[in-house]
Design an enzyme around this catalytic site. Structure first.
Site, PDB file in Angstrom:
ATOM      1  N   ARG A  80       0.815  -1.234   0.000  1.00 49.63           N
ATOM      2  CA  ARG A  80       0.000   0.000   0.000  1.00 49.63           C
ATOM      3  C   ARG A  80       0.843   1.275   0.000  1.00 49.63           C
ATOM      4  O   ARG A  80       0.376   2.332   0.403  1.00 49.63           O
ATOM      5  CB  ARG A  80      -0.974   0.020   1.170  1.00 49.63           C
TER       6      ARG A  80
ATOM      7  N   LYS B 142       2.008  11.566 -10.648  1.00 46.15           N
ATOM      8  CA  LYS B 142       1.162  10.678 -11.451  1.00 46.15           C
ATOM      9  C   LYS B 142       1.995   9.460 -11.840  1.00 46.15           C
ATOM     10  O   LYS B 142       3.099   9.602 -12.374  1.00 46.15           O
ATOM     11  CB  LYS B 142       0.681  11.382 -12.721  1.00 46.15           C
TER      12      LYS B 142
ATOM     13  N   GLU C 176       7.904  20.092 -24.239  1.00 49.89           N
ATOM     14  CA  GLU C 176       7.263  20.261 -22.921  1.00 49.89           C
ATOM     15  C   GLU C 176       7.838  21.483 -22.195  1.00 49.89           C
ATOM     16  O   GLU C 176       7.136  22.161 -21.447  1.00 49.89           O
ATOM     17  CB  GLU C 176       7.418  19.004 -22.061  1.00 49.89           C
TER      18      GLU C 176
ATOM     19  N   LYS D 132       5.730  23.614 -12.929  1.00 48.54           N
ATOM     20  CA  LYS D 132       4.924  22.415 -12.662  1.00 48.54           C
ATOM     21  C   LYS D 132       4.679  22.265 -11.163  1.00 48.54           C
ATOM     22  O   LYS D 132       3.556  21.957 -10.744  1.00 48.54           O
ATOM     23  CB  LYS D 132       5.581  21.158 -13.241  1.00 48.54           C
TER      24      LYS D 132
ATOM     25  N   GLU E  11      -5.645  17.305  -9.997  1.00 49.17           N
ATOM     26  CA  GLU E  11      -6.243  17.794 -11.252  1.00 49.17           C
ATOM     27  C   GLU E  11      -7.750  18.007 -11.152  1.00 49.17           C
ATOM     28  O   GLU E  11      -8.537  17.493 -11.939  1.00 49.17           O
ATOM     29  CB  GLU E  11      -5.888  16.866 -12.420  1.00 49.17           C
TER      30      GLU E  11
ATOM     31  N   ARG F   9      -4.472  22.226 -12.628  1.00 50.42           N
ATOM     32  CA  ARG F   9      -3.483  21.299 -13.184  1.00 50.42           C
ATOM     33  C   ARG F   9      -3.778  20.972 -14.645  1.00 50.42           C
ATOM     34  O   ARG F   9      -2.881  20.590 -15.400  1.00 50.42           O
ATOM     35  CB  ARG F   9      -3.409  20.024 -12.322  1.00 50.42           C
TER      36      ARG F   9
ATOM     37  N   ASN G 132      -2.025  20.436 -19.652  1.00 54.81           N
ATOM     38  CA  ASN G 132      -2.410  19.672 -20.844  1.00 54.81           C
ATOM     39  C   ASN G 132      -2.449  20.526 -22.110  1.00 54.81           C
ATOM     40  O   ASN G 132      -2.958  20.075 -23.134  1.00 54.81           O
ATOM     41  CB  ASN G 132      -3.785  19.022 -20.634  1.00 54.81           C
TER      42      ASN G 132
ATOM     43  N   HIS H 287      -2.126  19.005 -25.495  1.00 52.36           N
ATOM     44  CA  HIS H 287      -2.187  17.556 -25.326  1.00 52.36           C
ATOM     45  C   HIS H 287      -3.455  16.922 -25.906  1.00 52.36           C
ATOM     46  O   HIS H 287      -3.426  15.763 -26.307  1.00 52.36           O
ATOM     47  CB  HIS H 287      -2.041  17.173 -23.856  1.00 52.36           C
TER      48      HIS H 287
ATOM     49  N   HIS I 104      -2.530  14.094 -28.198  1.00 56.95           N
ATOM     50  CA  HIS I 104      -2.968  12.708 -27.986  1.00 56.95           C
ATOM     51  C   HIS I 104      -3.716  12.187 -29.207  1.00 56.95           C
ATOM     52  O   HIS I 104      -3.592  11.014 -29.567  1.00 56.95           O
ATOM     53  CB  HIS I 104      -3.863  12.607 -26.749  1.00 56.95           C
TER      54      HIS I 104
ATOM     55  N   HIS J 156       5.816  11.450 -28.128  1.00 56.99           N
ATOM     56  CA  HIS J 156       4.821  12.247 -27.405  1.00 56.99           C
ATOM     57  C   HIS J 156       5.122  13.752 -27.505  1.00 56.99           C
ATOM     58  O   HIS J 156       4.255  14.555 -27.827  1.00 56.99           O
ATOM     59  CB  HIS J 156       4.765  11.783 -25.947  1.00 56.99           C
TER      60      HIS J 156
HETATM   61  N1  LIG Z   1       3.675  10.782 -14.857  1.00 61.31           N
HETATM   62  C1  LIG Z   1       3.548  11.881 -15.557  1.00 61.31           C
HETATM   63  O1  LIG Z   1       3.144  12.938 -15.041  1.00 61.31           O
HETATM   64  C2  LIG Z   1       3.915  11.868 -16.982  1.00 61.31           C
HETATM   65  C3  LIG Z   1       4.056  13.057 -17.694  1.00 61.31           C
HETATM   66  C4  LIG Z   1       4.470  13.006 -19.003  1.00 61.31           C
HETATM   67  C5  LIG Z   1       4.758  11.788 -19.598  1.00 61.31           C
HETATM   68  N2  LIG Z   1       4.603  10.638 -18.884  1.00 61.31           N
HETATM   69  C6  LIG Z   1       4.932   9.334 -19.474  1.00 61.31           C
HETATM   70  O2  LIG Z   1       6.311   9.332 -19.771  1.00 61.31           O
HETATM   71  C7  LIG Z   1       6.542   8.414 -20.842  1.00 61.31           C
HETATM   72  C8  LIG Z   1       7.478   9.061 -21.835  1.00 61.31           C
HETATM   73  O3  LIG Z   1       8.691   9.341 -21.196  1.00 61.31           O
HETATM   74  P1  LIG Z   1      10.038   9.575 -22.014  1.00 61.31           P
HETATM   75  O4  LIG Z   1       9.802  10.552 -23.086  1.00 61.31           O
HETATM   76  O5  LIG Z   1      11.089   9.839 -21.012  1.00 61.31           O
HETATM   77  O6  LIG Z   1      10.221   8.195 -22.776  1.00 61.31           O
HETATM   78  P2  LIG Z   1      11.050   6.859 -22.408  1.00 61.31           P
HETATM   79  O7  LIG Z   1      11.033   6.584 -20.978  1.00 61.31           O
HETATM   80  O8  LIG Z   1      10.549   5.805 -23.331  1.00 61.31           O
HETATM   81  O9  LIG Z   1      12.541   7.251 -22.842  1.00 61.31           O
HETATM   82  C9  LIG Z   1      12.822   7.532 -24.204  1.00 61.31           C
HETATM   83  C10 LIG Z   1      13.986   6.669 -24.710  1.00 61.31           C
HETATM   84  O10 LIG Z   1      15.220   7.196 -24.215  1.00 61.31           O
HETATM   85  C11 LIG Z   1      15.972   6.156 -23.571  1.00 61.31           C
HETATM   86  N3  LIG Z   1      16.776   6.828 -22.551  1.00 61.31           N
HETATM   87  C12 LIG Z   1      16.350   7.318 -21.366  1.00 61.31           C
HETATM   88  N4  LIG Z   1      17.333   8.002 -20.768  1.00 61.31           N
HETATM   89  C13 LIG Z   1      18.415   7.915 -21.575  1.00 61.31           C
HETATM   90  C14 LIG Z   1      19.733   8.422 -21.496  1.00 61.31           C
HETATM   91  N5  LIG Z   1      20.108   9.208 -20.493  1.00 61.31           N
HETATM   92  N6  LIG Z   1      20.586   8.123 -22.484  1.00 61.31           N
HETATM   93  C15 LIG Z   1      20.182   7.371 -23.536  1.00 61.31           C
HETATM   94  N7  LIG Z   1      18.945   6.884 -23.693  1.00 61.31           N
HETATM   95  C16 LIG Z   1      18.071   7.160 -22.711  1.00 61.31           C
HETATM   96  C17 LIG Z   1      14.908   5.218 -23.076  1.00 61.31           C
HETATM   97  O11 LIG Z   1      15.459   3.944 -22.799  1.00 61.31           O
HETATM   98  C18 LIG Z   1      13.934   5.235 -24.239  1.00 61.31           C
HETATM   99  O12 LIG Z   1      14.393   4.390 -25.272  1.00 61.31           O
HETATM  100  C19 LIG Z   1       5.195   8.059 -21.413  1.00 61.31           C
HETATM  101  O13 LIG Z   1       4.856   6.753 -20.995  1.00 61.31           O
HETATM  102  C20 LIG Z   1       4.247   9.066 -20.779  1.00 61.31           C
HETATM  103  O14 LIG Z   1       2.944   8.555 -20.592  1.00 61.31           O
HETATM  104  C21 LIG Z   1       4.201  10.663 -17.596  1.00 61.31           C
HETATM  105 ZN   LIG Z   2       3.167  15.666 -22.227  1.00 64.28          ZN
END
Ligand SMILES: NC(=O)c1ccc[n+]([C@@H]2O[C@H](COP(=O)([O-])OP(=O)(O)OC[C@H]3O[C@@H](n4cnc5c(N)ncnc54)[C@H](O)[C@@H]3O)[C@@H](O)[C@H]2O)c1
Ligand SMILES: [Zn+2]
Length: 358
Positions: A118, A140, A182, A224, A234, A238, A242, A245, A249, A262
């Site tokens: 939990r 999130k 972003e 943020k 949200e 918050r 978006n 977005h 999306h 993204h």
């Molecule tokens: N929780 C939230 O508030 C929130 C907000 C925005 C996005 N997200 C989520 O985040 C995800 C996208 O995140 P992302 O863009 O970081 O993508 P990701 O985690 O897939 O990373 C992108 C690529 O870069 C590689 N990588 C990461 N760090 C590296 C480094 N230092 N050197 C070389 N390669 C590296 C990863 O292995 C991957 O292949 C989505 O699933 C999205 O839904 C969540």
């Molecule tokens: Zn985003």
């Protein structure tokens, strides 16, 4: 090193930003309560940074869980694998889960931490620009379901976020640019001065200048953190995060999540939101034009070929932001001034879409 705090009462936590934070072991260690640590990473990031991190924690029992790389692996099945590792190693409530990687690893690691017994402590070590400015902050967490992205999740704040700008050196260019979308978003929604700073410094950011990156990450996290502190779950404000977005999306889902990163979709989506705001008579054509130039200089796409308005509208209507049958959008009254609205002429939306699709 820069430090700022996400103010959430008893759940407040620091965000540390700087070059070489991962080589300063004590920075991480002070946020680990007891002995047991589960280090969650993936097959790309673990070989680059996990060994150094583990070497800095000699007095802890660190178990590594290395997940496959990619959005397709952000699944309940992989969170279940993490649970198996935690149980097999008899980890208790006082363990700490450390997520080392981009948003995919952070979202999954955070969700596992939210669920295990939990809720256990959780530290974010984001290694993509997107994760450093966005996904690691705000609590999130979650995974995808075959029926949709991020459908399963929980709010679970980390106990600390360590953003080491040195890790961005190994990040592919395309991922860096997607993260910049972003960053630009924060200027647009809340801070005209920061937007102008980005216009003046975009080349430095693309060249991975450590000082410029640290400033951009800090300002992004500040915006943020402020918004999350006022509206953690949200209920209102918050939603401004978006911006772009709803369009973004729709672009991602209309193309089956295969062609657009993204951040790329969000960049084009923000431009659509700016054009839409102009079509609504809220701003002049100067603002969308400034945004388009900045996105182009950041190497981000500004037009969306191969998708029709009808497809976009269809995908937008199944977005989470629908209330009383109407899609709510984040609109601009100016650069740095945004608000949420469901009150707009549909013809303005049609014209804005038509201007960017083709
Ligand atoms: N929780 C939230 O508030 C929130 C907000 C925005 C996005 N997200 C989520 O985040 C995800 C996208 O995140 P992302 O863009 O970081 O993508 P990701 O985690 O897939 O990373 C992108 C690529 O870069 C590689 N990588 C990461 N760090 C590296 C480094 N230092 N050197 C070389 N390669 C590296 C990863 O292995 C991957 O292949 C989505 O699933 C999205 O839904 C969540
Ligand atoms: Zn985003």
């Amino acid at each position: 090193m820069n430090t700022l705090t996400v103010e959430l009462g008893a759940r407040s936590y620091p965000i540390l930003i700087g070059a070489g934070l991962l080589t300063q072991a004590s920075l991480l260690e002070q946020h680990i309560r007891r002995r047991d640590v589960l280090l969650v990473s993936n097959t790309t990031v673990a070989p680059l940074y996990a060994a150094g991190l583990i070497a800095g924690l000699p007095s802890r029992r660190v178990v590594e869980a290395v997940l496959p790389d990619g959005e397709a692996h952000k699944t309940l099945a992989n969170v279940a694998r993490l649970m198996d590792v935690l149980v097999a190693n008899r980890f208790n409530r006082d363990c700490t889960l450390v997520a080392l990687g981009g948003g995919v690893v952070g979202d999954m690691g955070g969700f596992a931490a939210a669920c295990y017994q939990r809720g256990v402590d959780f530290v974010q070590i984001p290694t993509t620009l997107l994760a450093q400015v966005d996904s690691s902050v705000g609590g999130k967490t979650g995974v995808n379901h075959p029926g949709g992205k991020n459908l399963i999740g929980a709010f679970h704040q980390p106990v600390a976020v360590l953003a080491d700008t040195e890790t961005l050196r190994t990040l592919p260019d395309r991922e860096l640019r997607a993260g910049l979308a972003e960053v630009i978003k924060y200027g647009l929604i809340r801070d005209a001065e920061f937007f102008a700073w980005l216009e003046a410094n975009i080349e430095k950011l693309l060249a991975r200048d450590a000082g410029a990156l640290a400033h951009a990450i800090r300002r992004s996290c500040e915006v943020k953190a402020e918004i999350v502190a006022r509206d953690e779950r949200e209920q209102g404000e918050r939603a401004l995060l978006n911006l772009g977005h709803t369009f973004g999306h729709a672009i991602e889902s209309a193309t089956g999540y295969t062609q657009w990163l993204h951040g790329e979709a969000v960049g084009a989506g923000m431009l659509m939101a700016a054009s839409f705001s102009r079509e609504c008579g809220l701003i002049s054509s100067e603002e969308p034009e400034r945004l388009r130039r900045l996105l182009e200089r950041a190497g981000l796409p500004t037009s969306v070929p191969g998708i029709s308005s009808t497809q976009m509208l269809e995908h937008m209507s199944i977005d989470k932001k629908v209330q009383a049958g109407r899609v709510r959008f984040v609109l601009l009254k100016g650069i740095g001034a945004s608000f949420v609205s469901a009150d707009y002429p549909d013809a303005a939306l049609q014209r804005a879409l038509a201007a960017h699709l083709g």
